[in-house]
Design a protein around this motif. Structure first.
Motif, PDB file in Angstrom:
ATOM      1  N   GLY C 133       0.797  -1.221   0.000  1.00  0.00           N
ATOM      2  CA  GLY C 133       0.000   0.000   0.000  1.00  0.00           C
ATOM      3  C   GLY C 133       0.831   1.274   0.000  1.00  0.00           C
ATOM      4  N   VAL C 134       2.064   1.184   0.491  1.00  0.00           N
ATOM      5  CA  VAL C 134       2.876   2.403   0.590  1.00  0.00           C
ATOM      6  C   VAL C 134       4.204   2.320  -0.150  1.00  0.00           C
ATOM      7  N   ALA C 135       4.550   1.110  -0.603  1.00  0.00           N
ATOM      8  CA  ALA C 135       5.852   0.963  -1.264  1.00  0.00           C
ATOM      9  C   ALA C 135       5.869   1.768  -2.557  1.00  0.00           C
ATOM     10  N   ALA C 136       6.982   2.433  -2.782  1.00  0.00           N
ATOM     11  CA  ALA C 136       7.100   3.272  -3.978  1.00  0.00           C
ATOM     12  C   ALA C 136       7.079   2.411  -5.247  1.00  0.00           C
ATOM     13  N   ASP C 137       7.410   1.120  -5.114  1.00  0.00           N
ATOM     14  CA  ASP C 137       7.599   0.293  -6.314  1.00  0.00           C
ATOM     15  C   ASP C 137       6.426  -0.645  -6.607  1.00  0.00           C
ATOM     16  N   GLU C 138       5.253  -0.439  -5.997  1.00  0.00           N
ATOM     17  CA  GLU C 138       4.248  -1.487  -6.179  1.00  0.00           C
ATOM     18  C   GLU C 138       3.199  -1.173  -7.252  1.00  0.00           C
ATOM     19  N   VAL C 139       2.643  -2.248  -7.822  1.00  0.00           N
ATOM     20  CA  VAL C 139       1.611  -2.162  -8.851  1.00  0.00           C
ATOM     21  C   VAL C 139       0.254  -1.859  -8.222  1.00  0.00           C
ATOM     22  N   ASP C 140      -0.013  -2.543  -7.137  1.00  0.00           N
ATOM     23  CA  ASP C 140      -1.275  -2.349  -6.438  1.00  0.00           C
ATOM     24  C   ASP C 140      -1.099  -2.914  -5.027  1.00  0.00           C
ATOM     25  N   ASP C 141      -2.084  -2.605  -4.168  1.00  0.00           N
ATOM     26  CA  ASP C 141      -1.994  -3.045  -2.779  1.00  0.00           C
ATOM     27  C   ASP C 141      -2.414  -4.515  -2.668  1.00  0.00           C
ATOM     28  N   PRO C 142      -1.482  -5.405  -2.327  1.00  0.00           N
ATOM     29  CA  PRO C 142      -1.813  -6.839  -2.283  1.00  0.00           C
ATOM     30  C   PRO C 142      -2.788  -7.203  -1.168  1.00  0.00           C
ATOM     31  N   ARG C 143      -2.937  -6.320  -0.188  1.00  0.00           N
ATOM     32  CA  ARG C 143      -3.815  -6.656   0.940  1.00  0.00           C
ATOM     33  C   ARG C 143      -5.272  -6.722   0.540  1.00  0.00           C
ATOM     34  N   ILE C 144      -5.645  -5.966  -0.499  1.00  0.00           N
ATOM     35  CA  ILE C 144      -7.024  -6.042  -0.996  1.00  0.00           C
ATOM     36  C   ILE C 144      -7.330  -7.490  -1.377  1.00  0.00           C
ATOM     37  N   TYR C 145      -6.396  -8.087  -2.078  1.00  0.00           N
ATOM     38  CA  TYR C 145      -6.589  -9.453  -2.548  1.00  0.00           C
ATOM     39  C   TYR C 145      -6.355 -10.457  -1.427  1.00  0.00           C
ATOM     40  N   GLY C 146      -5.440 -10.103  -0.517  1.00  0.00           N
ATOM     41  CA  GLY C 146      -5.234 -10.937   0.662  1.00  0.00           C
ATOM     42  C   GLY C 146      -6.518 -11.055   1.474  1.00  0.00           C
ATOM     43  N   GLU C 147      -7.222  -9.950   1.620  1.00  0.00           N
ATOM     44  CA  GLU C 147      -8.466  -9.974   2.382  1.00  0.00           C
ATOM     45  C   GLU C 147      -9.533 -10.803   1.657  1.00  0.00           C
ATOM     46  N   ILE C 148      -9.608 -10.640   0.357  1.00  0.00           N
ATOM     47  CA  ILE C 148     -10.586 -11.430  -0.409  1.00  0.00           C
ATOM     48  C   ILE C 148     -10.269 -12.925  -0.275  1.00  0.00           C
ATOM     49  N   ILE C 149      -8.990 -13.256  -0.310  1.00  0.00           N
ATOM     50  CA  ILE C 149      -8.599 -14.666  -0.155  1.00  0.00           C
ATOM     51  C   ILE C 149      -8.870 -15.142   1.275  1.00  0.00           C
ATOM     52  N   ARG C 150      -8.609 -14.255   2.241  1.00  0.00           N
ATOM     53  CA  ARG C 150      -8.901 -14.630   3.632  1.00  0.00           C
ATOM     54  C   ARG C 150     -10.361 -15.043   3.768  1.00  0.00           C
ATOM     55  N   GLN C 151     -11.238 -14.230   3.199  1.00  0.00           N
ATOM     56  CA  GLN C 151     -12.660 -14.529   3.328  1.00  0.00           C
ATOM     57  C   GLN C 151     -13.019 -15.825   2.583  1.00  0.00           C
ATOM     58  N   TRP C 152     -12.577 -15.926   1.347  1.00  0.00           N
ATOM     59  CA  TRP C 152     -12.913 -17.108   0.550  1.00  0.00           C
ATOM     60  C   TRP C 152     -12.417 -18.399   1.207  1.00  0.00           C
ATOM     61  N   SER C 153     -11.215 -18.322   1.821  1.00  0.00           N
ATOM     62  CA  SER C 153     -10.613 -19.545   2.352  1.00  0.00           C
ATOM     63  C   SER C 153     -11.092 -19.881   3.758  1.00  0.00           C
ATOM     64  N   THR C 154     -11.805 -18.947   4.396  1.00  0.00           N
ATOM     65  CA  THR C 154     -12.207 -19.166   5.786  1.00  0.00           C
ATOM     66  C   THR C 154     -13.291 -20.241   5.869  1.00  0.00           C
ATOM     67  N   LEU C 155     -12.986 -21.314   6.551  1.00  0.00           N
ATOM     68  CA  LEU C 155     -13.877 -22.474   6.669  1.00  0.00           C
ATOM     69  C   LEU C 155     -14.424 -22.896   5.310  1.00  0.00           C
ATOM     70  N   HIS C 156     -13.557 -22.885   4.323  1.00  0.00           N
ATOM     71  CA  HIS C 156     -13.975 -23.385   3.016  1.00  0.00           C
ATOM     72  C   HIS C 156     -14.310 -24.873   3.175  1.00  0.00           C
ATOM     73  N   PRO C 157     -15.553 -25.258   2.912  1.00  0.00           N
ATOM     74  CA  PRO C 157     -15.948 -26.623   3.265  1.00  0.00           C
ATOM     75  C   PRO C 157     -15.216 -27.700   2.461  1.00  0.00           C
ATOM     76  N   GLU C 158     -14.779 -27.337   1.280  1.00  0.00           N
ATOM     77  CA  GLU C 158     -14.115 -28.340   0.436  1.00  0.00           C
ATOM     78  C   GLU C 158     -12.639 -28.493   0.793  1.00  0.00           C
ATOM     79  N   PHE C 159     -12.052 -27.438   1.338  1.00  0.00           N
ATOM     80  CA  PHE C 159     -10.589 -27.428   1.482  1.00  0.00           C
ATOM     81  C   PHE C 159     -10.129 -27.361   2.936  1.00  0.00           C
ATOM     82  N   THR C 160     -10.867 -28.021   3.810  1.00  0.00           N
ATOM     83  CA  THR C 160     -10.518 -27.985   5.218  1.00  0.00           C
ATOM     84  C   THR C 160      -9.700 -29.209   5.623  1.00  0.00           C
ATOM     85  N   PHE C 161      -9.737 -30.239   4.787  1.00  0.00           N
ATOM     86  CA  PHE C 161      -8.929 -31.445   5.054  1.00  0.00           C
ATOM     87  C   PHE C 161      -8.111 -31.786   3.820  1.00  0.00           C
ATOM     88  N   LEU C 162      -7.213 -30.875   3.523  1.00  0.00           N
ATOM     89  CA  LEU C 162      -6.310 -31.044   2.382  1.00  0.00           C
ATOM     90  C   LEU C 162      -5.247 -32.107   2.729  1.00  0.00           C
TER      91      LEU C 162
END
Lengths: 151, 106, 553
Positions: C133-162
């Motif tokens: 979010g603050v690095a001079a060299d970044e394309v975009d803030d990865p945390r936006i996507y990190g948060e989306i992944i956090r939500q999607w992966s939270t108690l994902h019923p298919e992927f809880t016993f990998l």
């Protein structure tokens, strides 16, 4: 052993055929995949519902072309930590359009009921305790879901 | 100079707080290895083994197992480094100030 | 940062109560340890050498000052007054009682935190560049996507016993400060698509350390933003169905990728993706926009005012200047800076912070960095929004609490796992070795002269201390009952990802410290002007280093 169907204890008319036991006429039976493969042509004319049981290393692609023959697919959890059948269940429901009974068998524990249901299982073979109460408790624990599945 | 024989001591983690505990001769458990019972024959091992099984079944401890220990300065000292550290705590200073140390082994 | 919605808050609360019930069932004997273990792991609870350990997620490494204060409170009330920041943007408490953990999780839920999926064979806490979010060299803030992944992966019923644990990292910068190529999946933000200006990701898969270290392979150059989740789901589904379950050491996706071959594996993923690509996982533009808004940069002052007095303070205070040289980084916004708070005091325990330090850091974040703190995979903390004019005051305040060590990226900025002092899996101690090595060079100016040198120490082959990617890596093993340490050279966690090479037979604890000293002296002898240790190693190869340590053959 008891059967929960959509959270309620249910009668189980299905006979699970083990090993080389004969297949009774006129009764709904569940065969394991190997047995079904051996006898599939002979079973075609049978006048009773047919179910198949897949082990955790037998993906639904094995039965995809024959799915219309089955009224029930049972997926095995040899131990609860083996999660392959969650993916199989979703493929059966969401990809292959299977609308019959999808039954979880094996090491089916209450802390996994909700995961199973969300992946498309509508019948759970459970052991011990008061399964309806366990199911109700498990269902009530977490009410928000973060991701879409076929449910 | 005599060398201590090797004893077997039964250890586990206590279910409620996870602390490493050692089985005493009466089947109770203590975080202090000095109070542990040491077995040096099959009968003694069998007795401790049964205590361990029973305590795990009674959901008092988790995963009981035997460790080898010798007597040093009159006290049990585990043979393996891992178990010595487990018995006596980290070998590095805790980051916390001593005044905040919290009671272990209550 | 992301603001919990009501549903997030309700969910985390429900999860606490669910775990409270599971603990009760365990204590009552309704659950065996075998049944309880995966449930507690899914809530971050391990049983370690001395006690339980609770691993709390700091999603993509961002936390607020209030959250930091709560961590301090937990350390004080339920633990021994300190916490340990890890290489996966988590914080660990080493002594919680099982019977207290539901209450601890409740205290975390009060401040929108949790320990969900910080362990177990599921999708773990998502990590990101700590300068996001603050690095001079970044394309975009990865945390936006990190948060989306956090939500999607939270108690994902298919992927809880990998088959095994699964780690995802996201970076928005080509500098890759998140070690994405050593994750099960790394997402590298870039612009692409037909017009070349759409946001998307290069997807790399199958990286990891452990006993079979591998650098991740690119399986797709560009996945557009809206397809991120369907593409992840396709990878996870292929892995869940085909990953090995017969041997836990061969169960990670890197082994599946390796055994299947990149081409075939990619084909399997693409085939699966084709079916689900346009389904319910397509990311709606407004969902991304809403989360993006949470990460919007705060109102900054104009550059001139923000920089007031900074340069004169540097000139007047050589020690401050030293700290700025190493620990302060370019910020997107003129007049502002990113400052690293080193958790590596010379002779200290890497990543540990006392409750007092956590409280003080929270207060400093409020004063100087808009109430926000980052946690880096290098086990340091970061203030991401500091006015250059405030840097001197910040540095002075950090000095007062022992957190102003000017050593970021230097020889004493060591990554070390907890090792045999705490960990049930370890074979050897890591912390004492790191303490002794960092103490070799207690003259800060000497450290600055040596320059960038990343030393990483693991106490067992699981490689939590990232030794495979250390410029100098140290692996502790158990050799016939005594600790023995192997040295690797040339590892790199960044964009030039590389796995280090073992230089020869291992050493005892005195020997490894002496060997590291020898390696550094050899580097100083043979380096060209301005050459970092890793550059010298790449130019000169392993031989001069090997000869220095073992003598010439």
């Amino acid at each position: 052993m008891a059967l929960l169907r959509n959270g309620r204890l249910a009668d189980d008319p299905w006979i699970q055929i083990s090993g080389e036991s004969p297949v009774p006429e006129g009764e709904p039976v569940i065969l394991d995949y190997e047995r079904w493969l051996e006898e599939k042509d002979r079973l075609d004319g049978r006048n009773a519902p047919l179910g198949v049981r897949l082990a955790s290393d037998q993906p639904p692609s094995l039965i995809a072309d024959d799915l219309a023959r089955f009224s029930l697919v049972a997926l095995e959890f040899p131990k609860f930590a083996d999660g392959r059948a969650y993916s199989y269940a979703r493929l059966l429901r969401e990809r292959l359009g299977f609308a019959g009974e999808l039954r979880a068998v094996g090491n089916v524990l209450r802390d996994q009921f909700v995961f199973m249901e969300r992946c498309g299982f509508d019948a759970l073979e459970v052991h011990g305790g008061d399964p309806e109460a366990a199911y109700a408790a498990a269902k009530g624990e977490i009410t928000h879901q973060y991701q879409p599945t076929g449910d | 100079m005599s060398v201590s024989p090797v004893y077997q001591v039964m250890t586990a983690n206590r279910l409620t707080d996870g602390l490493a505990v050692y089985c005493r001769s009466d089947g109770s458990w203590s975080p202090d290895i000095a109070l542990a019972a040491g077995a040096h024959d099959d009968a003694g091992r069998e007795k401790l083994h049964l205590h361990g099984q029973q305590s795990a079944e009674d959901h008092h401890v988790v995963d009981p197992y035997f460790i080898d220990a010798v007597i040093a300065d009159g006290l049990f000292e585990p043979v393996r480094l891992r178990e010595r550290i487990r018995a006596s705590g980290p070998t590095v200073a805790l980051a916390a100030l001593p005044s905040q140390a919290y009671a272990v082994g209550d | 940062m992301y603001q919990y919605r009501d549903i997030d808050r309700d969910f985390v609360r429900q999860r606490v109560e669910q775990f409270r019930d599971q603990v009760r069932r365990r204590l009552d004997g309704d659950l065996s340890e075998d049944e309880f273990k995966p449930l507690r792991l899914m809530n971050g609870v391990y049983l370690q050498l001395h006690a339980y350990m609770l691993r709390v997620a700091i999603p993509y490494g961002t936390l607020s000052s209030d959250q930091m204060r709560r961590l301090a409170h937990i350390a004080r009330r339920y633990d021994k007054g300190f916490g340990h920041f890890t290489t996966r943007q988590n914080v660990q408490f080493n002594w919680p009682k099982l019977i207290d953990i539901p209450d601890i999780l409740g205290e975390l839920a009060d401040v929108d935190m949790h320990a969900i999926q910080t362990s177990g064979n599921c999708i773990r806490n998502v990590t990101a560049d700590h300068f996001a979010g603050v690095a001079a060299d970044e394309v975009d803030d990865p945390r936006i996507y990190g948060e989306i992944i956090r939500q999607w992966s939270t108690l994902h019923p298919e992927f809880t016993f990998l088959p095994r644990k699964f780690k995802i990292a996201v970076t928005g910068s080509p500098a890759d400060r998140a070690a994405t190529r050593f994750h099960d999946i790394g997402l590298i933000l870039r612009k692409g698509g037909e017009s070349g200006d759409r946001i998307g990701f290069e997807v790399v898969v199958g990286g990891g350390q452990g006993r079979t270290p591998m650098v991740a392979k690119t399986i797709r150059d560009f996945v557009p933003e809206q397809d991120m989740l369907s593409y992840l789901e396709a990878i996870l589904r292929v892995y869940n169905m085909l990953g090995r379950r017969d041997n836990k050491y061969k169960a990670r996706i890197k082994i599946l990728l390796h055994e299947t071959g990149v081409e075939k594996f990619t084909q399997l993923v693409e085939d699966e993706w084709r079916h689900i690509k346009d389904g319910p996982l397509v990311l709606p533009v407004d969902t991304v926009a809403a989360i993006r808004a949470d990460f919007a940069l705060p109102p900054y002052q104009d550059a001139a005012a923000a920089s007031d007095g900074f340069e004169p303070a540097r000139v007047a205070n050589p020690d401050f200047d030293l700290w700025v040289t190493r620990n302060v980084h370019a910020h997107k916004q003129p007049g502002y800076a990113i400052a690293t708070v080193s958790l590596k005091p010379v002779g200290g325990i890497p990543g540990d912070a006392t409750a007092e330090q956590m409280d003080a850091v929270a207060d400093l974040a409020d004063r100087f960095s808009l109430g926000e703190i980052r946690v880096s995979h290098e086990q340091n903390l970061v203030f991401a929004h500091v006015r250059r004019a405030d840097l001197f005051a910040l540095w002075q305040a950090l000095q007062a609490i022992g957190l102003a060590t000017a050593n970021e990226g230097l020889v004493s900025d060591i990554i070390a796992c907890p090792g045999l002092d705490y960990c049930a899996l370890a074979n050897a101690r890591s912390i004492p070795v790191s303490q002794r090595i960092s103490s070799l060079f207690d003259d800060m100016r000497k450290q600055h002269d040596i320059g960038e040198l990343k030393i990483k120490i693991s106490g067992c082959i699981n490689a939590c201390g990232h030794h495979h990617v250390g410029h100098i890596g140290i692996l502790g093993v158990d050799r016939r009952g005594t600790e023995n340490y192997q040295i690797t050279l040339g590892g790199d966690a960044g964009p030039d990802a590389n796995i280090g090479t073992i230089i020869g037979p291992g050493f005892d604890d005195d020997g490894v410290v002496a060997a590291v000293k020898t390696l550094i002296h050899r580097y100083l002898d043979i380096r060209d002007d301005g050459e970092r240790f890793i550059d010298t190693f790449r130019r000169a190869g392993v031989r001069p280093f090997k000869e220095a340590v073992y003598g010439s053959a």
